[in-house]
Structures are given as C-alpha cells and as structure tokens.
Scaffold this motif. Structure first.
Motif, PDB file in Angstrom:
ATOM      1  N   PHE A 299     -14.795  31.266 -37.094  1.00  0.00           N
ATOM      2  CA  PHE A 299     -15.277  32.255 -38.046  1.00  0.00           C
ATOM      3  C   PHE A 299     -14.503  33.560 -37.832  1.00  0.00           C
ATOM      4  O   PHE A 299     -13.986  33.823 -36.743  1.00  0.00           O
ATOM      5  N   ARG A 300     -14.477  34.362 -38.899  1.00  0.00           N
ATOM      6  CA  ARG A 300     -13.795  35.652 -38.826  1.00  0.00           C
ATOM      7  C   ARG A 300     -14.682  36.710 -39.481  1.00  0.00           C
ATOM      8  O   ARG A 300     -15.195  36.516 -40.588  1.00  0.00           O
ATOM      9  N   LEU A 301     -14.834  37.832 -38.786  1.00  0.00           N
ATOM     10  CA  LEU A 301     -15.574  38.978 -39.309  1.00  0.00           C
ATOM     11  C   LEU A 301     -14.564  40.002 -39.793  1.00  0.00           C
ATOM     12  O   LEU A 301     -13.831  40.590 -38.996  1.00  0.00           O
ATOM     13  N   ARG A 302     -14.520  40.215 -41.106  1.00  0.00           N
ATOM     14  CA  ARG A 302     -13.569  41.149 -41.706  1.00  0.00           C
ATOM     15  C   ARG A 302     -14.315  42.010 -42.721  1.00  0.00           C
ATOM     16  O   ARG A 302     -14.991  41.479 -43.610  1.00  0.00           O
ATOM     17  N   ALA A 303     -14.213  43.315 -42.540  1.00  0.00           N
ATOM     18  CA  ALA A 303     -14.864  44.267 -43.453  1.00  0.00           C
ATOM     19  C   ALA A 303     -16.365  44.022 -43.530  1.00  0.00           C
ATOM     20  O   ALA A 303     -16.967  44.148 -44.594  1.00  0.00           O
ATOM     21  N   GLY A 304     -16.983  43.651 -42.405  1.00  0.00           N
ATOM     22  CA  GLY A 304     -18.430  43.461 -42.366  1.00  0.00           C
ATOM     23  C   GLY A 304     -18.923  42.151 -42.919  1.00  0.00           C
ATOM     24  O   GLY A 304     -20.143  41.939 -42.978  1.00  0.00           O
ATOM     25  N   GLN A 305     -18.033  41.234 -43.318  1.00  0.00           N
ATOM     26  CA  GLN A 305     -18.424  39.955 -43.898  1.00  0.00           C
ATOM     27  C   GLN A 305     -17.855  38.809 -43.068  1.00  0.00           C
ATOM     28  O   GLN A 305     -16.697  38.858 -42.633  1.00  0.00           O
ATOM     29  N   TRP A 306     -18.684  37.772 -42.865  1.00  0.00           N
ATOM     30  CA  TRP A 306     -18.250  36.597 -42.118  1.00  0.00           C
ATOM     31  C   TRP A 306     -17.553  35.621 -43.052  1.00  0.00           C
ATOM     32  O   TRP A 306     -17.978  35.398 -44.182  1.00  0.00           O
ATOM     33  N   GLN A 307     -16.480  34.993 -42.556  1.00  0.00           N
ATOM     34  CA  GLN A 307     -15.746  33.962 -43.280  1.00  0.00           C
ATOM     35  C   GLN A 307     -15.674  32.716 -42.414  1.00  0.00           C
ATOM     36  O   GLN A 307     -15.310  32.790 -41.233  1.00  0.00           O
ATOM     37  N   ASP A 308     -16.045  31.578 -42.977  1.00  0.00           N
ATOM     38  CA  ASP A 308     -15.939  30.290 -42.292  1.00  0.00           C
ATOM     39  C   ASP A 308     -14.538  29.754 -42.537  1.00  0.00           C
ATOM     40  O   ASP A 308     -14.168  29.424 -43.674  1.00  0.00           O
ATOM     41  N   LEU A 309     -13.737  29.667 -41.503  1.00  0.00           N
ATOM     42  CA  LEU A 309     -12.324  29.307 -41.637  1.00  0.00           C
ATOM     43  C   LEU A 309     -12.056  27.823 -41.448  1.00  0.00           C
ATOM     44  O   LEU A 309     -10.887  27.421 -41.385  1.00  0.00           O
ATOM     45  N   PHE A 339      -8.303  16.507 -37.166  1.00  0.00           N
ATOM     46  CA  PHE A 339      -7.666  17.587 -36.417  1.00  0.00           C
ATOM     47  C   PHE A 339      -7.749  18.878 -37.214  1.00  0.00           C
ATOM     48  O   PHE A 339      -7.457  18.914 -38.421  1.00  0.00           O
ATOM     49  N   ARG A 340      -8.124  19.959 -36.536  1.00  0.00           N
ATOM     50  CA  ARG A 340      -8.231  21.274 -37.157  1.00  0.00           C
ATOM     51  C   ARG A 340      -7.100  22.162 -36.648  1.00  0.00           C
ATOM     52  O   ARG A 340      -6.824  22.202 -35.451  1.00  0.00           O
ATOM     53  N   PHE A 341      -6.494  22.896 -37.569  1.00  0.00           N
ATOM     54  CA  PHE A 341      -5.394  23.790 -37.194  1.00  0.00           C
ATOM     55  C   PHE A 341      -5.397  24.994 -38.117  1.00  0.00           C
ATOM     56  O   PHE A 341      -5.591  24.865 -39.326  1.00  0.00           O
ATOM     57  N   ARG A 342      -5.191  26.157 -37.527  1.00  0.00           N
ATOM     58  CA  ARG A 342      -5.060  27.380 -38.316  1.00  0.00           C
ATOM     59  C   ARG A 342      -4.225  28.379 -37.535  1.00  0.00           C
ATOM     60  O   ARG A 342      -4.496  28.657 -36.372  1.00  0.00           O
ATOM     61  N   ALA A 343      -3.215  28.922 -38.197  1.00  0.00           N
ATOM     62  CA  ALA A 343      -2.388  29.987 -37.638  1.00  0.00           C
ATOM     63  C   ALA A 343      -2.430  31.144 -38.620  1.00  0.00           C
ATOM     64  O   ALA A 343      -2.023  31.002 -39.776  1.00  0.00           O
ATOM     65  N   SER A 344      -2.937  32.271 -38.183  1.00  0.00           N
ATOM     66  CA  SER A 344      -3.115  33.423 -39.071  1.00  0.00           C
ATOM     67  C   SER A 344      -2.670  34.685 -38.353  1.00  0.00           C
ATOM     68  O   SER A 344      -2.631  34.746 -37.119  1.00  0.00           O
ATOM     69  N   VAL A 345      -2.333  35.686 -39.162  1.00  0.00           N
ATOM     70  CA  VAL A 345      -1.929  36.998 -38.649  1.00  0.00           C
ATOM     71  C   VAL A 345      -3.143  37.903 -38.665  1.00  0.00           C
ATOM     72  O   VAL A 345      -3.799  38.076 -39.703  1.00  0.00           O
ATOM     73  N   ALA A 346      -3.454  38.468 -37.513  1.00  0.00           N
ATOM     74  CA  ALA A 346      -4.650  39.296 -37.384  1.00  0.00           C
ATOM     75  C   ALA A 346      -4.420  40.669 -37.993  1.00  0.00           C
ATOM     76  O   ALA A 346      -3.319  41.217 -37.949  1.00  0.00           O
ATOM     77  N   ARG A 347      -5.476  41.212 -38.555  1.00  0.00           N
ATOM     78  CA  ARG A 347      -5.463  42.566 -39.082  1.00  0.00           C
ATOM     79  C   ARG A 347      -6.239  43.490 -38.150  1.00  0.00           C
ATOM     80  O   ARG A 347      -7.171  43.042 -37.467  1.00  0.00           O
ATOM     81  N   PRO A 348      -5.911  44.760 -38.112  1.00  0.00           N
ATOM     82  CA  PRO A 348      -6.714  45.695 -37.304  1.00  0.00           C
ATOM     83  C   PRO A 348      -8.160  45.719 -37.789  1.00  0.00           C
ATOM     84  O   PRO A 348      -8.433  45.802 -38.984  1.00  0.00           O
ATOM     85  N   GLY A 349      -9.075  45.611 -36.848  1.00  0.00           N
ATOM     86  CA  GLY A 349     -10.491  45.595 -37.174  1.00  0.00           C
ATOM     87  C   GLY A 349     -11.092  44.219 -37.311  1.00  0.00           C
ATOM     88  O   GLY A 349     -12.320  44.091 -37.421  1.00  0.00           O
ATOM     89  N   ASP A 350     -10.271  43.152 -37.311  1.00  0.00           N
ATOM     90  CA  ASP A 350     -10.804  41.791 -37.414  1.00  0.00           C
ATOM     91  C   ASP A 350     -11.466  41.371 -36.105  1.00  0.00           C
ATOM     92  O   ASP A 350     -11.098  41.835 -35.026  1.00  0.00           O
ATOM     93  N   THR A 351     -12.421  40.452 -36.242  1.00  0.00           N
ATOM     94  CA  THR A 351     -13.045  39.802 -35.088  1.00  0.00           C
ATOM     95  C   THR A 351     -13.032  38.312 -35.338  1.00  0.00           C
ATOM     96  O   THR A 351     -13.595  37.837 -36.333  1.00  0.00           O
ATOM     97  N   LEU A 352     -12.375  37.569 -34.464  1.00  0.00           N
ATOM     98  CA  LEU A 352     -12.260  36.116 -34.582  1.00  0.00           C
ATOM     99  C   LEU A 352     -13.247  35.475 -33.612  1.00  0.00           C
ATOM    100  O   LEU A 352     -13.285  35.838 -32.427  1.00  0.00           O
ATOM    101  N   LEU A 353     -14.047  34.530 -34.099  1.00  0.00           N
ATOM    102  CA  LEU A 353     -15.073  33.872 -33.293  1.00  0.00           C
ATOM    103  C   LEU A 353     -14.808  32.380 -33.277  1.00  0.00           C
ATOM    104  O   LEU A 353     -14.803  31.719 -34.326  1.00  0.00           O
ATOM    105  N   LEU A 354     -14.569  31.836 -32.092  1.00  0.00           N
ATOM    106  CA  LEU A 354     -14.372  30.412 -31.864  1.00  0.00           C
ATOM    107  C   LEU A 354     -15.575  29.917 -31.069  1.00  0.00           C
ATOM    108  O   LEU A 354     -15.932  30.519 -30.050  1.00  0.00           O
ATOM    109  N   CYS A 355     -16.219  28.817 -31.503  1.00  0.00           N
ATOM    110  CA  CYS A 355     -17.464  28.416 -30.838  1.00  0.00           C
ATOM    111  C   CYS A 355     -17.634  26.906 -30.875  1.00  0.00           C
ATOM    112  O   CYS A 355     -17.016  26.202 -31.676  1.00  0.00           O
TER     113      CYS A 355
END
Length: 411
Positions: A299-309, A339-355
């Motif tokens: 999951f990613r928290l961006r601009a106060g909203q959660w996104q399921d990646l 198999f799950r795979f994701r490669a992304s470029v982080a933005r300032p202020g992002d929070t990435l959650l792996l669980c």
C-alpha cells in the motif's frame, strides 16, 4: 638606737613553719627546664605500645578543658528588625488574540491517542500476551520472541519494521508464525537494503519454520546478487529486475516443497506468503522495488489517501492507480501470475507500506484502519519505533492473526 639585748626573732617561712616538729625542712628542687622535643604520649590513648592492645579497659584520656561561656542577653545594637517586603506585583493579563489572527503553532507534536480498539465491538482476545509457548531444551535456538522491531535511516528515506504475535496466538500460548528479516548488503552508495517478511497460515503445522526458511533463502540469494541488482535498479532495468527476482522467489518456494516432502507434509502445510522490498542506499536513486508471492499486501499513502498497489487476486486483478511518466502501468504484475512485482519512483511525502496477510486483510476490508493510520502518519516526521509498534497493532474484532509490516517514509 636599738635596745640592748638579743635580736628579735625573725619570721620563718610558711613551708618551714608547717613542717612537723623535730624534722628538718628540705626545700623543693628547682623546676625542670622546658622540654622542646616530642612530648610523651598518654598510653591510655592506645596505639603500638598503649593499653588498647592488651585488652585492658582503662578510663579515657582526659581531653582539653573547653572554656565555657555564659549566655548573655542580646545588646540593643545586635537586635534585628523585620523589614516589610513589598507586595508582589499582580500577574500580567493574558494577551488576547485578535479576531481572525492565525493560531500559534504548537511547540511539540501532539501525543498519540490512546485507542483500545477500532470499531464498535471489542476484540475477542485480550490485548496483552498470555502464556508463553512451550520450549524444547534441545532446541532453544528455535525460540521466537513475541515482538520484533527494526528501523533505519538512509538519505531521503526512513525505514520502520515490526513483527508481532497475533491475539489468537497470544491467548493460546503459541509461537509467532510471521518472520521478519532486514539486512544491508554491500558498502557505500552501492549498498542495498532488503526487507523480507513472510507469514504462514495459522492452521499449517510448519508455517513458522517455512516463513523463516523462505526469508533466509531469498535474502541469501539477494546478497549474492547485490552488485547486479543495485546496477539494474539504478539504471531502471525493470524487465531484468522482474525476471531475476522471480527466479530467486521460485527457488525459495522450490526448497519449501522439497522440505515438505522430507517432513511428510503437504505443500500447503509447509509454505508462507512472501513480500520483499529493495531500497538503494544511494541518495540519488529513489526507485523502490517490491516483489513477492502469496498472502500479503503493498500500500502507498500519498496526499492523505491510501492506494492498494497489488491486484486482489490472480484471476481478477484490480486496476492499478493512475500511472505517471515515472511509473509505467505494467509495473504492477502480470495478471494470472502468482508472482508480484512493482518498481516505482518515490515522491517526497510518500509512505510505502509492505505487510503480511495479517495486516493486509484489514487494510483492504476496514476503512477505519486506513483512516486511523492516515491520520497518525500525516506528520512530516516518521514515528519512532515505539509509536510505529503502537500503530501496527491497532486491534479490530475478527482480525487476530500475526502482523508484520515495513513502512518507508520519503523525506
């Protein structure tokens, strides 16, 4: 002119007159001259030659007579008079803010709210651990602690990770089945940070051993390929990263299947869901690579909203969030593949959650958990280890499995 006759008798000294009759008076000897050397010590004071060594009780040596002074009435000039103190000044009145003026900023961040549980219904089990799991004297190295915390900071990101036993396992006195591994491979800016976490099914007898073996197998393979992986991440070679990490993951699951056959267990009884996160130490590289298979979530928290990646399932993949130029749409994972795979470029202020699955399930199904974590992680500074642990163990009724999470805050 004196009269004739014998002279008058002269007066005798008082000491001679006091002598008994018939005895001759002998004058006392003259006083001894003063002694300027060491004075002899009174043996009653003890010491090398005193009485104290002989065990003889003797009266104490007489001390010097201290002069006594009689109390006198105080003189008038010595008396003190009380001086009246000035009355204290009244406290200043508080300055009232003008209407419409902005409120001053708080000096310290607000404290975390004390939340016992989320939702209207309380969880079934108690929040604190109960009995300890049984231990084997011949296999003490296999003991698993109730909770594990980890943290790191490199360049522009801060890492927090935690793995804790679920309420159900705490109530029954069972060991934690989830496993967490964090490691840094290499040196300097070429280093690579790996976070590997795995969680098994509560009903599977070999879930804990399978999760630990899977994480260690994948971590060892990543460590041996650290140089090539770091180059591929820095150069943005997504296809090479996908194929290479998938081979490493498949080898790890292949070892689990072989071990299950040795133990006489079915494959589903000795397996675990895996999630891995690769973080470059190089501050100029902001690419974050996530991979895995089985139960878990990203999951990613961006601009106060959660996104399921991640897609919700292999058969019906969920649509990916809006892609940008730095994050192509095919970075989510191939539909129909485990198999799950994701490669992304982080933005300032992002929070990435792996669980693991124990936290991914309520994150997808309970809006209250998403809202609470978004509010707690809205501060610019990431939480400390203790605060992160309190955040990851927010309790909800119906979710009592182990929880393992790793979060990355981008500065």
């Amino acid at each position: 002119m004196p009269p004739y006759g014998p002279p008058p008798p002269t007066a005798q000294p008082a000491a001679e007159a006091a002598a008994p009759p018939g005895e001759r008076y002998v004058p006392p000897p003259p006083p001894a001259p003063p002694w300027h050397g060491a004075q002899p010590r009174d043996p009653r004071t003890g010491g090398a030659t005193g009485y104290a060594l002989g065990g003889v009780e003797v009266p104490p040596a007489p001390g010097p007579d201290l002069p006594t002074r009689r109390a006198r009435a105080p003189r008038p000039e010595d008396r003190t008079e009380e001086v009246s103190q000035p009355a204290p000044a009244p406290p200043p009145e508080p300055v009232r803010a003008r209407a419409g003026a902005p409120a001053p900023e708080a000096a310290a961040p607000q404290q975390r709210p004390g939340v016992r549980h989320l939702g209207d219904r309380a969880p079934t089990y108690a929040a604190e651990p109960g009995p300890l799991p049984p231990a084997d004297p011949a296999a003490l190295d296999a003991l698993v602690p109730d909770t594990v915390l980890e943290g790191a900071r490199y360049g522009a990101y801060t890492l927090r990770a935690a793995s804790l036993r679920g309420d159900s396992a705490r109530y029954r006195g069972e060991s934690r089945r989830d496993f967490l591994l964090t490691a840094r491979f290499g040196s300097g800016d070429d280093s690579l940070v790996l976070v590997a976490l795995a969680g098994g099914d509560r009903a599977a007898p070999g879930a804990a051993e399978a999760a630990a073996e899977l994480c260690r197998t994948v971590a060892a393979a990543v460590g041996r390929s650290q140089g090539r992986l770091a180059d591929d991440i820095r150069a943005g070679r997504r296809d090479a990263l996908r194929s290479g990490l998938q081979r490493l993951t498949d080898r790890g699951y292949g070892r689990l299947r072989a071990r299950a056959a040795e133990l006489g267990l079915a494959e589903e009884e000795y397996t675990a869901g895996l999630r891995g996160l690769l973080l470059p130490v190089d501050p100029e590289c902001r690419t974050r690579v996530c991979f895995g298979s089985g139960a878990g979530g990203l999951f990613r928290l961006r601009a106060g909203q959660w996104q399921d990646l991640e897609p919700t399932g292999p058969a019906e993949p969920a649509p990916a969030p809006a892609a940008d130029a730095a994050e192509p749409a095919d970075a989510v994972g191939e539909p129909g593949s485990a198999f799950r795979f994701r490669a992304s470029v982080a933005r300032p202020g992002d929070t990435l959650l792996l669980c693991s699955g124990g936290l991914a399930e309520p994150m997808r199904e309970e809006a209250a958990l998403q809202a609470e974590l978004a509010a707690r992680w809205a501060e610019p500074e990431p939480p400390g280890l203790a605060a992160f642990l309190a955040d990851t163990q927010l309790r909800l009724k119906g979710y009592a499995d182990d929880r393992t999470a790793a979060a990355v805050w981008e500065a």
